[in-house]
Design a protein around this motif. Structure first.
Motif, PDB file in Angstrom:
ATOM      1  N   ASP A 264       1.188  -1.210   0.330  1.00 47.59           N
ATOM      2  CA  ASP A 264       0.236   0.158   0.102  1.00 47.59           C
ATOM      3  C   ASP A 264       0.538   1.508  -0.152  1.00 47.59           C
ATOM      4  OD1 ASP A 264      -2.871  -1.085  -0.121  1.00 47.59           O
ATOM      5  OD2 ASP A 264      -2.024  -1.651   2.316  1.00 47.59           O
ATOM      6  N   SER A 265       1.783   1.178  -0.555  1.00 52.21           N
ATOM      7  CA  SER A 265       3.187   2.548  -0.669  1.00 52.21           C
ATOM      8  C   SER A 265       2.508   4.068  -1.490  1.00 52.21           C
ATOM      9  CB  SER A 265       4.435   2.579  -1.204  1.00 52.21           C
ATOM     10  OG  SER A 265       4.788   1.139  -0.843  1.00 52.21           O
ATOM     11  N   TRP A 266       1.309   3.661  -2.179  1.00 51.89           N
ATOM     12  CA  TRP A 266       0.842   4.452  -3.562  1.00 51.89           C
ATOM     13  C   TRP A 266      -0.323   5.310  -2.212  1.00 51.89           C
ATOM     14  CZ3 TRP A 266       2.407   7.601  -6.708  1.00 51.89           C
ATOM     15  CH2 TRP A 266       0.912   8.453  -7.441  1.00 51.89           C
ATOM     16  N   THR A 267      -1.171   4.114  -1.590  1.00 48.90           N
ATOM     17  CA  THR A 267      -2.094   4.804  -1.200  1.00 48.90           C
ATOM     18  C   THR A 267      -1.640   5.830  -0.094  1.00 48.90           C
ATOM     19  OG1 THR A 267      -3.032   2.444  -1.360  1.00 48.90           O
ATOM     20  CG2 THR A 267      -4.326   4.173   0.212  1.00 48.90           C
ATOM     21  N   THR A 268      -0.197   5.544   0.418  1.00 55.67           N
ATOM     22  CA  THR A 268       0.157   5.933   1.884  1.00 55.67           C
ATOM     23  C   THR A 268       0.657   7.396   1.589  1.00 55.67           C
ATOM     24  OG1 THR A 268       0.728   4.384   2.906  1.00 55.67           O
ATOM     25  CG2 THR A 268       2.164   5.796   3.534  1.00 55.67           C
ATOM     26  N   ILE A 269       1.362   6.898  -0.023  1.00 56.12           N
ATOM     27  CA  ILE A 269       1.739   8.594  -0.726  1.00 56.12           C
ATOM     28  C   ILE A 269       0.470   9.436  -0.637  1.00 56.12           C
ATOM     29  CG2 ILE A 269       3.105   9.246  -2.773  1.00 56.12           C
ATOM     30  CD1 ILE A 269       4.547   6.845  -2.625  1.00 56.12           C
ATOM     31  N   GLU A 270      -0.630   8.899  -1.673  1.00 55.26           N
ATOM     32  CA  GLU A 270      -1.484   9.885  -1.746  1.00 55.26           C
ATOM     33  C   GLU A 270      -1.970  10.761  -0.355  1.00 55.26           C
ATOM     34  OE1 GLU A 270      -4.194   7.702  -5.571  1.00 55.26           O
ATOM     35  OE2 GLU A 270      -4.019   6.926  -3.357  1.00 55.26           O
ATOM     36  N   GLN A 271      -2.131   9.728   0.847  1.00 56.35           N
ATOM     37  CA  GLN A 271      -2.566  10.358   2.190  1.00 56.35           C
ATOM     38  C   GLN A 271      -2.000  11.324   2.292  1.00 56.35           C
ATOM     39  OE1 GLN A 271      -2.082   6.775   3.846  1.00 56.35           O
ATOM     40  NE2 GLN A 271      -4.100   6.431   3.786  1.00 56.35           N
ATOM     41  N   LEU A 272      -0.282  11.527   2.230  1.00 58.68           N
ATOM     42  CA  LEU A 272       0.724  12.597   2.611  1.00 58.68           C
ATOM     43  C   LEU A 272       0.619  13.345   1.385  1.00 58.68           C
ATOM     44  CD1 LEU A 272       3.707  10.088   2.870  1.00 58.68           C
ATOM     45  CD2 LEU A 272       2.139  11.808   4.720  1.00 58.68           C
TER      46      LEU A 272
END
Length: 315
Positions: free
Chosen positions: A46-54
């Motif tokens: 879920d790296s991309w989901t985390t990046i979207e949140q950041l």
């Protein structure tokens, strides 16, 4: 913009929030304008989901996601193409590179006018099976490149923006970015001792094959740097040497046969002599090498296009 921080990553969802907070705190205290560019190399977590949140929380965050896993070099290249800062700093996403090093890396570029500053993890928290080959690898690169760096493979580096715009990172060439910068004409390269932190999350993405691939890439880079613009100087030279040595040896073989016939001395057929075929082989190889150099000259005159990678998202 003053600073761009390029961070290639693959399956590092756990470390990203902590890394982002740490970078933001350090750079905010510096009082400069900045951006953080995450390049997701086709992560399966879920790296991309985390990046979207950041990104939703912090407008300084930019990001690119590859459609599949390409490797670290394409990630860096994609980040370099998008970097807007006068200084570009690269670091790994696994928290083994300390963001506390950013101010000094930035200062050495801006105030001491270095083209490239490479981190040196003088004290490493890696097993001997990794540090031993690494020392041998770095010694080899120093020999070929002529650059007195201790740690070419350290992901923590800083560059002038113009440097990253004038080099192309492909295959696994990220290990040789200082060497590539030197080849591009940016020869003021410095080194900074940096802190190496133990891995906190996940596991390493690189195996022992990187050392074999690294040496092969180094040979390619050395050849391209030495003869890339003038391949005829290499292939043409050795092709000519082999051709003329083979021709002279063949003439000696034929001359010996004619001498024996003229004086009535019994002699074996020329085609029965191993030397005859070795001479022919040398002549043929010489011609092939010469033609390779000629074709290389034609190819070298063409403008190479940059590699393109399939992107899935960008923010």
């Amino acid at each position: 913009m003053d600073l761009s921080i390029v961070i290639p990553l693959y399956n590092e969802q756990e470390s990203l929030p902590e890394l982002h907070r740490w970078i933001s705190r350090v750079v905010t205290e510096m009082g400069i304008t900045y951006e953080i560019i995450f390049v997701d190399d086709g992560s399966t977590d879920d790296s991309w989901t985390t990046i979207e949140q950041l990104h939703a929380e912090d407008p300084h965050v930019r990001a690119v996601r590859f459609a599949r896993n390409y490797g670290k070099s394409p990630g860096l290249q994609t980040g370099f193409e998008r970097a807007l800062g006068a200084v570009v700093i690269t670091m790994d996403a696994d928290l083994q590179d300390s963001p506390d090093e950013i101010p000094e890396l930035y200062r050495m570029i801006r105030e001491e006018d270095y083209d490239v500053v490479s981190g040196w993890k003088k004290k490493r928290y890696d097993p001997l099976s990794k540090t031993g080959p690494t020392k041998l690898f770095n010694a080899t690169v120093r020999f070929f490149s002529g650059i007195p760096l201790h740690d070419f493979n350290c992901g923590l580096k800083s560059y002038k923006n113009e440097v990253v715009k004038h080099i192309e990172v492909y295959n696994d060439m990220h290990r040789y970015l200082p060497y590539m910068a030197k080849m591009a004409g940016y020869g003021k390269i410095g080194e900074l001792v940096v802190h190496h932190r133990p891995r906190k999350y996940g596991k390493t993405k690189f195996g022992m094959s990187r050392f074999v691939n690294g040496y092969l890439d180094l040979l390619v880079l050395w050849f391209m740097g030495t003869f890339g613009r003038k391949p005829m100087h290499f292939f043409g030279l050795w092709g000519s040497v082999m051709f003329f040595l083979g021709l002279i040896a063949l003439l000696c073989v034929l001359g010996s046969k004619l001498y024996s016939l003229y004086h009535g001395i019994p002699a074996r057929l020329v085609t029965d002599l191993p030397a005859f075929y070795l001479c022919l082989l040398a002549i043929v190889l010489g011609v092939l090498l010469f033609l390779t150099g000629f074709l290389g000259e034609l190819i070298a005159r063409q403008s190479p296009g940059r590699n393109t990678y399939a992107l899935r998202d960008e923010i």
